[in-house]
Design a protein around this motif. Sequence first.
Motif, PDB file in Angstrom:
ATOM      1  N   TRP A 168       3.929  11.070  -0.991  1.00 16.52           N
ATOM      2  CA  TRP A 168       4.780  10.907   0.156  1.00 16.52           C
ATOM      3  C   TRP A 168       4.428  10.835   1.327  1.00 16.52           C
ATOM      4  O   TRP A 168       5.034  10.361   1.583  1.00 16.52           O
ATOM      5  N   ASP A 169       3.260  11.453   1.622  1.00 13.51           N
ATOM      6  CA  ASP A 169       3.014  11.868   2.969  1.00 13.51           C
ATOM      7  C   ASP A 169       2.709  10.800   3.584  1.00 13.51           C
ATOM      8  O   ASP A 169       1.922   9.968   4.752  1.00 13.51           O
ATOM      9  N   THR A 170       1.651  10.205   3.008  1.00 14.24           N
ATOM     10  CA  THR A 170       0.853   9.091   3.174  1.00 14.24           C
ATOM     11  C   THR A 170       1.754   7.917   3.044  1.00 14.24           C
ATOM     12  O   THR A 170       1.984   7.506   4.405  1.00 14.24           O
ATOM     13  N   TRP A 212       4.655   3.669   6.555  1.00  9.07           N
ATOM     14  CA  TRP A 212       5.957   3.243   6.956  1.00  9.07           C
ATOM     15  C   TRP A 212       6.614   3.505   8.336  1.00  9.07           C
ATOM     16  O   TRP A 212       6.698   2.512   8.751  1.00  9.07           O
ATOM     17  N   LEU A 213       6.447   4.661   8.497  1.00 10.35           N
ATOM     18  CA  LEU A 213       6.424   5.178   9.878  1.00 10.35           C
ATOM     19  C   LEU A 213       5.888   3.837  10.728  1.00 10.35           C
ATOM     20  O   LEU A 213       6.722   3.771  11.366  1.00 10.35           O
ATOM     21  N   CYS A 225      11.440   9.904   1.718  1.00  9.66           N
ATOM     22  CA  CYS A 225      10.482  10.949   2.018  1.00  9.66           C
ATOM     23  C   CYS A 225      10.392  11.687   2.853  1.00  9.66           C
ATOM     24  O   CYS A 225       9.604  12.863   1.451  1.00  9.66           O
ATOM     25  N   TYR A 226      11.095  12.090   3.097  1.00 10.75           N
ATOM     26  CA  TYR A 226      11.244  12.924   3.655  1.00 10.75           C
ATOM     27  C   TYR A 226      12.525  14.242   2.913  1.00 10.75           C
ATOM     28  O   TYR A 226      11.912  15.427   2.671  1.00 10.75           O
ATOM     29  N   GLU A 264       0.658  -1.074   0.179  1.00 10.84           N
ATOM     30  CA  GLU A 264       0.275  -0.174  -0.227  1.00 10.84           C
ATOM     31  C   GLU A 264       1.267   1.402   0.192  1.00 10.84           C
ATOM     32  O   GLU A 264       0.584   2.433  -0.625  1.00 10.84           O
ATOM     33  N   ALA A 265       1.659   1.172   0.891  1.00 15.46           N
ATOM     34  CA  ALA A 265       2.882   2.109   0.722  1.00 15.46           C
ATOM     35  C   ALA A 265       3.680   2.751   0.012  1.00 15.46           C
ATOM     36  O   ALA A 265       4.061   3.593  -0.697  1.00 15.46           O
ATOM     37  N   SER A 266       3.608   1.414  -1.024  1.00 18.74           N
ATOM     38  CA  SER A 266       5.025   1.294  -2.658  1.00 18.74           C
ATOM     39  C   SER A 266       4.065   2.318  -3.388  1.00 18.74           C
ATOM     40  O   SER A 266       4.104   3.047  -4.309  1.00 18.74           O
TER      41      SER A 266
END
Length: 345
Positions: free
Chosen positions: A256-258, A263-264, A286-287, A246-248
């Motif tokens: 990137w924020d989502t 991932w966090l 992401c950052y 899902e993150a990928s």
Amino acid sequence: MKKEIYLGGLSLLLTACGGINYVGIETCNPGEVTFPQDVRKVLMVNNAIAQPEKSGYTYSLLGVVQDTARAKADSALFDLCASCGTAILDASYFEDVLLFHDPLRDAGSSLVDQKLTRRQVDALCRSNGADAVISLDKMLFAMERKDVNIGAGYLTGTITVKMQGVMRAYLPDRDNSLATILIEDSVEFQQAAEDLRMLNYYLPTADEALRMSASALGNKVSGYFVPHWTEETRWYYSNADSRWKEASAFASSSKWDTAKAIWLREFESTSSKHQQAKLASNIALCYEMQSQLDKAYEWAKKSYDLFMESYGEKSRNTELLKAYSEVLKARILADKKLNTQIGSR
């Protein structure tokens, strides 16, 4: 799938079998030279002496060195200045970039690096309405052509052009130059043909090879004088877990924020050090994509430490994250210089 990544001078060949996804990123980099804010118009000049036609060019035909090899470098010097000036103008950093069409020196040795004097710089700026001068003060070419028989009646010809020179930036009312830039590069042309006549048709002439190489070099070195964009490659790790997928998917859509939020949560919920290492690397990316370079560097370092703990110093992932951390550290420093250069422009 194999991909070679260059980071901080380190080259690593990674094999991706669904575990690594690559993404392009454009980074804005400062020029090596920082001009004062009041410099709006720049003048490009050729202050170099063209090397003799018989100097720096060798031609070997089927192993026999030809004594008729000649190459004129006069136009190549102009082309280098013209392409550099055009690329600087295209960067939209200065209001205008002017090109002085005539060479400033018409006598002397091509081996001599001769700086512009304060009087010359003042006169050039005054007569052309420029605030600064960028000068090609020395330029040497070493060109070699080799034509060899490759069998079946075919020839292959290779022209290699090596270039070395000196460029400087000057400001009026100053005794010394603002900056000195040593430039160096090489260009190669290669072609195969059924006979020498066709090979000569396909390959550039000696003069053309010099001019094409000089133009390429001028375009390349323009980045020394203005902020410029470069394309680089980054990556993020993935696996078969549904949350990772899902993150990928969000990352592939530049959300990137989502992706970072997922991932966090995964980073906080897993006890696996090697999984945390990969997640920390993803979070760093992401950052970076959000231009939060300090946080990106913090997470890249965290990823490096976790890879060290899990795989040791010689692991490819450990080496890669070490290099990535260094790249981010360099970007943080470069951004400070970039802010100085852009300022109120």
